[in-house]
Scaffold this motif. Structure first.
Motif, short mmCIF file in Angstrom:
data_model
loop_
_atom_site.label_atom_id
_atom_site.label_comp_id
_atom_site.label_asym_id
_atom_site.label_seq_id
_atom_site.Cartn_x
_atom_site.Cartn_y
_atom_site.Cartn_z
N SER A 1 0.80 -1.06 0.04
CA SER A 1 -0.03 -0.05 0.09
C SER A 1 0.92 1.33 0.04
N LEU A 2 0.53 1.98 -0.99
CA LEU A 2 1.48 3.48 -1.26
C LEU A 2 0.78 4.59 -0.43
N SER A 3 1.25 5.38 0.24
CA SER A 3 0.73 6.49 0.84
C SER A 3 1.38 7.90 0.66
N SER A 4 2.70 8.02 0.12
CA SER A 4 3.32 9.15 0.12
C SER A 4 2.98 10.03 -1.14
N ILE A 5 2.93 11.22 -0.76
CA ILE A 5 2.67 12.29 -2.03
C ILE A 5 3.96 12.82 -2.29
N THR A 6 4.48 12.34 -3.44
CA THR A 6 5.98 12.68 -3.82
C THR A 6 5.68 13.80 -5.11
N GLY A 7 6.00 15.09 -4.84
CA GLY A 7 5.87 15.86 -5.91
C GLY A 7 7.01 15.99 -6.96
N GLY A 8 8.15 15.26 -6.76
CA GLY A 8 9.24 15.39 -7.52
C GLY A 8 8.91 14.71 -8.87
N ASN A 9 10.29 14.53 -9.54
CA ASN A 9 10.15 14.02 -11.03
C ASN A 9 11.13 13.07 -11.23
N GLU A 10 11.63 12.48 -10.22
CA GLU A 10 12.71 11.34 -10.40
C GLU A 10 12.35 10.23 -10.99
N GLU A 11 13.36 9.65 -11.73
CA GLU A 11 13.28 8.25 -12.49
C GLU A 11 14.23 7.21 -12.28
N ILE A 12 14.16 6.14 -12.31
CA ILE A 12 14.85 5.01 -12.13
C ILE A 12 14.72 3.77 -12.89
N ASN A 13 15.75 2.92 -12.99
CA ASN A 13 15.43 1.81 -13.86
C ASN A 13 14.61 0.68 -13.09
N PHE A 14 13.97 0.03 -13.75
CA PHE A 14 12.96 -0.93 -12.98
C PHE A 14 12.89 -2.28 -13.86
N PRO A 15 13.27 -3.28 -12.79
CA PRO A 15 13.15 -4.52 -13.23
C PRO A 15 11.87 -5.02 -13.56
N ILE A 16 11.13 -4.45 -14.53
CA ILE A 16 9.66 -4.75 -14.78
C ILE A 16 9.16 -6.02 -15.07
N GLU A 17 9.82 -6.92 -15.95
CA GLU A 17 9.68 -8.17 -16.13
C GLU A 17 9.73 -9.14 -15.10
N ARG A 18 10.62 -8.94 -14.11
CA ARG A 18 10.84 -9.82 -12.78
C ARG A 18 9.62 -9.34 -11.96
#
Ligand code: BGC
Length: 352
Positions: A264-281
């Protein structure tokens, strides 16, 4: 009257202003208003919107006050907490029509102190009776925690509803962040007898870890055990609640979920950061494990009411613990001190 306002989306525009109240219905004298990360993001210029007839926004959405002009139901002297969100203004969506504006689908809702409505970092505010939650006097000392508690109540209630999809007996939970939201969530989970781990940055032995230990949960400081090292222990969690504002760790949390678990996610993050994501796994683990990730924001009137009931349960189970969360009180005239960040702070309140 004195009020704290910003010019929305302009960094560091917070100032003390003299504002005249445009009375609507009930008038409330503010006793104290809590400071949260959303306020800080508004001050950083990342978030926030002024009311249509104003070029500034009075901030503050965690307000406890006392009624000075009542209504049919509320009487002078009653303690109240103000609900934050109001229904969408154009073509009201089905959820708002049903009084569930916390689930607004159009995005055209307004929020006191955040989006389009003045907030409660002021000597007074005015509102309609249906936006005010009555608080019994015995809880007024910690009433300022009701808004954050209601946010946590909503997520907890919704997890229960969502998990009606299966037979689920969650045993172990991980809470990320030991601010007021993380600690309140940890308390609700402990009331449900779960084995709770709370992970946060501050070193152990501080006010946050003392509260975690007092509720018989486990405190893990990321200064002492890195997040990655902790997750390498391969402990899996039936429920994970993210309340640290560090969105970059979401892929790691996702991987730490047990089968059938919920993140469950609850944080309000106003930024714009990007990351690499192991999406298939992550996709594979999510599908094969029937895992769920969901966001929950704001709260329903019913969540405030459950929160008032849980004040009692929390107080009976761990007397004095909620009071310990109110770590700093600052008067309106010293307001800049209220926005300074210290790792020992849990909830700062501004007194009026
Ligand atoms: C408040 C919520 C609000 C959300 C988004 C949070 O800090 O507690 O009531 O809906 O910000 O604006």
């Amino acid at each position: 009257m004195k009020a704290l306002a910003v010019t929305p989306l302009v960094k560091n525009s917070l100032r003390l202003i003299d504002h005249s109240l445009k009375e609507t219905d009930v008038i409330v004298k503010v006793l104290e208003t809590g400071v949260c990360r959303t306020d800080k993001e508004i001050i950083m210029g990342l978030y926030g919107e002024a009311p249509p007839d104003s070029n500034y926004l009075i901030i503050g959405h965690e307000c406890l006050g006392v009624v000075v002009r009542g209504s049919k139901i509320l009487k002078e002297g009653d303690y109240v907490v103000r609900m934050v969100r109001r229904p969408c203004y154009d073509n009201r969506c089905d959820n708002c029509l049903e009084g569930n504006q916390d689930m607004c689908s159009s995005g055209n809702y307004t929020e006191a102190g955040i989006k389009g409505v003045h907030g409660g970092m002021a000597e007074y505010f005015t509102d309609t009776e249906d936006n005010l939650i009555y608080i019994p006097k015995e809880h007024s000392g910690v009433g300022v925690l009701l808004e954050p508690l209601s946010v946590v109540e909503k997520a907890t209630y919704q997890v229960g509803r969502i998990q009606e999809r299966l037979s689920w007996n969650p045993k172990r939970a991980l809470v990320i962040g030991a601010g007021s939201i993380g600690l309140l969530e940890a308390m609700l989970l402990r009331l449900n007898d779960m084995d709770v781990f709370v992970m946060a940055r501050s070193p152990s032995g501080n006010k946050k870890s003392q509260i975690v230990e007092a509720i018989d949960a486990h405190y893990i400081s990321t200064e002492e055990t890195s997040f990655e090292a902790f997750l390498r222990t391969k402990i899996k969690f039936d429920f994970i609640y993210e309340a640290s504002g560090n969105a970059k760790i979401i892929p790691l949390l996702w991987a730490a979920l047990a089968n059938n678990g919920v993140l469950s996610l609850s944080s309000i993050t106003g930024g714009n950061e990007e990351i690499n994501f192991p999406i298939e796994r992550l996709n594979l683990q999510t599908v094969l494990g029937n895992k769920l990730i969901f966001g929950a924001v704001n709260s329903n009137k019913s969540d405030y009411k459950t929160g008032v009931k849980n004040f009692m349960k929390i107080k009976n189970t761990w007397p004095g613990i909620l009071e310990k969360m109110l770590t700093r009180r600052v008067s309106i005239d010293n307001y800049t001190r209220a926005f300074e960040t210290s790792s020992e702070d849990i909830k700062t309140v501004i007194e009026f």
